[in-house]
Design an enzyme around this catalytic site. Sequence first.
Site, PDB file in Angstrom:
ATOM      1  N   ARG A  27       0.814  -1.219   0.000  1.00  0.00           N
ATOM      2  CA  ARG A  27       0.000   0.000   0.000  1.00  0.00           C
ATOM      3  C   ARG A  27       0.848   1.270   0.000  1.00  0.00           C
ATOM      4  O   ARG A  27       0.318   2.382  -0.077  1.00  0.00           O
ATOM      5  CB  ARG A  27      -0.922   0.010   1.220  1.00  0.00           C
ATOM      6  N   TRP A  74       2.617   5.942   1.831  1.00  0.00           N
ATOM      7  CA  TRP A  74       2.755   6.381   0.443  1.00  0.00           C
ATOM      8  C   TRP A  74       2.507   7.886   0.508  1.00  0.00           C
ATOM      9  O   TRP A  74       1.404   8.329   0.806  1.00  0.00           O
ATOM     10  CB  TRP A  74       1.720   5.698  -0.447  1.00  0.00           C
ATOM     11  N   GLY A  99      -5.424   8.082   4.415  1.00  0.00           N
ATOM     12  CA  GLY A  99      -6.471   8.913   3.820  1.00  0.00           C
ATOM     13  C   GLY A  99      -5.944  10.316   3.624  1.00  0.00           C
ATOM     14  O   GLY A  99      -4.731  10.546   3.621  1.00  0.00           O
ATOM     15  N   GLU A 483      -2.171  -3.913 -21.740  1.00  0.00           N
ATOM     16  CA  GLU A 483      -1.836  -4.473 -20.427  1.00  0.00           C
ATOM     17  C   GLU A 483      -0.396  -4.991 -20.410  1.00  0.00           C
ATOM     18  O   GLU A 483       0.328  -4.806 -19.431  1.00  0.00           O
ATOM     19  CB  GLU A 483      -2.847  -5.580 -20.068  1.00  0.00           C
ATOM     20  N   LYS A 487       2.415  -3.614 -17.859  1.00  0.00           N
ATOM     21  CA  LYS A 487       3.161  -4.522 -16.967  1.00  0.00           C
ATOM     22  C   LYS A 487       4.651  -4.281 -17.107  1.00  0.00           C
ATOM     23  O   LYS A 487       5.377  -4.203 -16.128  1.00  0.00           O
ATOM     24  CB  LYS A 487       2.813  -5.957 -17.348  1.00  0.00           C
ATOM     25  N   GLU A 490       5.700  -0.715 -15.633  1.00  0.00           N
ATOM     26  CA  GLU A 490       5.608  -0.479 -14.198  1.00  0.00           C
ATOM     27  C   GLU A 490       6.659  -1.247 -13.392  1.00  0.00           C
ATOM     28  O   GLU A 490       7.061  -0.780 -12.331  1.00  0.00           O
ATOM     29  CB  GLU A 490       4.200  -0.723 -13.655  1.00  0.00           C
ATOM     30  N   LYS A 605      -0.365  -0.164  -4.309  1.00  0.00           N
ATOM     31  CA  LYS A 605      -1.343  -1.055  -4.929  1.00  0.00           C
ATOM     32  C   LYS A 605      -2.769  -0.505  -4.878  1.00  0.00           C
ATOM     33  O   LYS A 605      -3.516  -0.626  -5.832  1.00  0.00           O
ATOM     34  CB  LYS A 605      -1.296  -2.429  -4.265  1.00  0.00           C
TER      35      LYS A 605
HETATM   36  C1  F6R Z   1      -1.247  -2.304 -12.394  1.00  0.00           C
HETATM   37  C2  F6R Z   1      -2.242  -2.176 -11.349  1.00  0.00           C
HETATM   38  C3  F6R Z   1      -3.069  -0.946 -11.335  1.00  0.00           C
HETATM   39  C4  F6R Z   1      -4.490  -1.258 -10.816  1.00  0.00           C
HETATM   40  C5  F6R Z   1      -5.291   0.046 -10.655  1.00  0.00           C
HETATM   41  C6  F6R Z   1      -6.709  -0.228 -10.235  1.00  0.00           C
HETATM   42  O1  F6R Z   1      -0.584  -3.524 -12.327  1.00  0.00           O
HETATM   43  O2  F6R Z   1      -2.384  -3.015 -10.513  1.00  0.00           O
HETATM   44  O3  F6R Z   1      -3.118  -0.323 -12.575  1.00  0.00           O
HETATM   45  O4  F6R Z   1      -5.120  -2.105 -11.716  1.00  0.00           O
HETATM   46  O5  F6R Z   1      -4.662   0.855  -9.709  1.00  0.00           O
HETATM   47  O6  F6R Z   1      -6.755  -0.920  -9.027  1.00  0.00           O
HETATM   48  P1  F6R Z   1      -8.041  -1.695  -8.570  1.00  0.00           P
HETATM   49  O7  F6R Z   1      -8.258  -2.812  -9.503  1.00  0.00           O
HETATM   50  O8  F6R Z   1      -7.726  -2.159  -7.177  1.00  0.00           O
HETATM   51  O9  F6R Z   1      -9.183  -0.716  -8.607  1.00  0.00           O
END
Ligand code: F6R
Length: 610
Positions: A27, A74, A99, A483, A487, A490, A605
Amino acid sequence: MCGIVGYIGDKIAEDILVEGLSKLEYRGYDSAGIATIVEGDTIRRRQVGKLIQLRNELANSPCPGTIGIGHTRWATHGAPTQDNAHPHHHAGITVVHNGIIENHHSLREELREKGHTFSSETDTEIIAHLIGRYRGEGQDMLTALRTTLGRVEGAYAIAVLDQLDDSRIAFARKASPLIVGIGQSENFLASDIPAVLSHTRSFVFLEDGDHGFIHHGKVEIYDEHENAVERPIKTVDWSPVMAEKGGHKHFMHKEIYEQPRAIADTLRGRIQPGTLETTLSEINTEILNSIERIIVVACGTSYHAGMTGRYVIEKMARLPVQVELASEFRYRDPILNDKTLVLAISQSGETADTLAALKEAIEKGAPIMAISNVIDSAIPRLCEPSGGTLYTRAGPEIGVASTKAFTTQLVALNLLAIELASVRKTCSDKTIETAIDALTRLPREIENLLDLEDDIKAVAREYVKADNMLYLGRGSMFPIALEGALKLKEISYIHAEGYAAGEMKHGPIALIDENMPVVVIATPGLGYEKVVANLEEVKARGGKIIGVGHESDAHLKSLSEQMMPINGSEDSVSTVLASVPLQLFSYHIADLRGTDVDQPRNLAKSVTVE
Ligand code: F6R
C-alpha cells in the site's frame, strides 16, 4: 494507499505490528513507523524507506510494550522524510492515518494561532493535535475523538494511542478501509486482511462513520450517529500461506503461478461443463434483463480487463458496452439512466476514482454492479443494494503489478457475458456450451503455458537492455497489448506503448527501426491476417518482432525473431492465455534488470486518493 495496523493483547506488539506492516507494504513504502505505550510513555520508531529500514532500527532500539500502532506510508502531503513518517505524536496522543484530511491547511492555521507548533508537513499531525488539545481541555477520549472527527473533512482510517490509557486503542474510519481482527484476549486493527491473517480469520468490516475502541477482550463500536452498534463478525477463508511467498522469489512470480488455481476458484460452482447455465448468486441477475447498455468504469489494469470484456459481452449478449477510465468519467457529466448498468471493476474494491464514478452513477439513477477481489471492501458495499458484486476469487494479491487479479477479472467478465446471453437469449445453446467448455479448460491450459517459463526467460534475456518497446494487438488482443505494455513499464521502467495494430501506419510506424522491439499478439481468429500484414510492415522497416501466437503458427514464427507460444483455446478466453507469457516476459526483464519487482518505485497497490 498507506497501511495501518494496531494491536492490543499480551504479546509483544512490535513483532505483530512489523509483521502486519510487511503484509501492507504493497500500500506504500516511502516510510514506516510504529509506536507503543510502556508505563505511561510513548515509544516511537520511524524510518524513511522500506520496512527493512525500520526493522534495522528496531534491532538496535526495540519498541517494548503489548499495545501499539504502525504505519507504512505512500507520501501524499509532505516528502518521504523522517519527520513526515507516521505515527504522529502530540500531547500524549499518537496517530496513524490512511487517507487525506482535505481541510488540514485551515485547521493548521487555526491551531498555529492558538500556539501549536508542528513537526511535520502532514495532514495527519493535525489529528494528533486536535485530539491532544481536546483531551487537554478535559474531554474524555471518546468525546475528544468525536469532536476531532467533527472538525476534519476528507477520508480517514485512523488508530490512536493515548498514553494516559494503555487499555485500549481508539479507531475511526470514513472512506478509507479499516477492519478489526478478533482474537482471543487480543484484538487487531488493519487496513487489509493479510496484515493479521496469521493471527485470526475473524473480522469485523467497519462501516463509514464507525469509531470506537479495541480492548484486550472486547471491541466497542459506535456508528456515525454515535450509537453503540454490534457489527457482524465474518470469517474469511483466505489462509495465512496465501499471504506468503511460498518459495517464490517474488509475490508477482507466485501470483502468476497461482492463476490456474485462482481461475478454477473463480469458476467453482458457477458453471458446469455440459450445461448451459451460470450460477452467479451474488449478483442481481434481474438487472441484467432490463438494461440497454453497460458502462464499465475502472482504472489501470482493471480498465484493460473492462476493455477486453467488452468484446465478449457485445459478441454474446449483443448489448452495447462502453469502457471508461474512472478518473475521467464523472468530469464530463455522463448521460446515465436506469437502463444503463454501471459496472465497476476493481481488484482492491477501494480505488478512489472508481468509487467516485459509482457514486456519480447512483446519483444519476443508474443501477451499479462490481467485479472485485476483496470482500466487503468499499466498492462491493456500495453495490450491495443494487446489482451486487461478482467476486473474483484470486486470493490476496500482494505484488503491486496485478496478474492473477487481471486474469480472474477476464474470467468473471466471461461469466457475466454468458449469464447475459442466457438471460437475454442472444446466443445459441451451442455458443454458450462452447464458451463454458473453454472456461473449464483454462486452468489446465495455463498450467501448460507456465511450463514454458524457461523459454520466455530466454526471450526476456534478449531484450533486457531495451529502452523502448511497442506492443500491438487487434480486437480483444488490443487491450491485452495495452496491459502487456503497462506490466513492462511499471516493473522494469522500460518505456512501453500498447497500440491497436491497425493504428501503426497512422503514426507509430515512424518509431520503427532495429532498436525498437515490437511484441505482436497474433492469435488465430478474427483479424489475424490483418495483424500479420501489420507485422510485415514492421519487419520491412527493420523492427524486431516478438510474436505471441499459436505454437503451430509457422508464418508468425517465420516473421518473428522470437516466439512466445500460446496453446489453443476458444477466442473468448485466448485473451487470458495471451496474458500469461506477457506477464512472465515483463517479470523476467524486470528481475534481470534488478528492479524491485513487487514494490516498483512510486507506486502503491491501492490508489485511495483521486
Ligand atoms: C497495475 C495495477 C493498477 C491497478 C489500478 C486499479 O498492475 O495493478 O493499474 O489495476 O490501480 O486498481 P483496482 O483494480 O484495485 O481498482
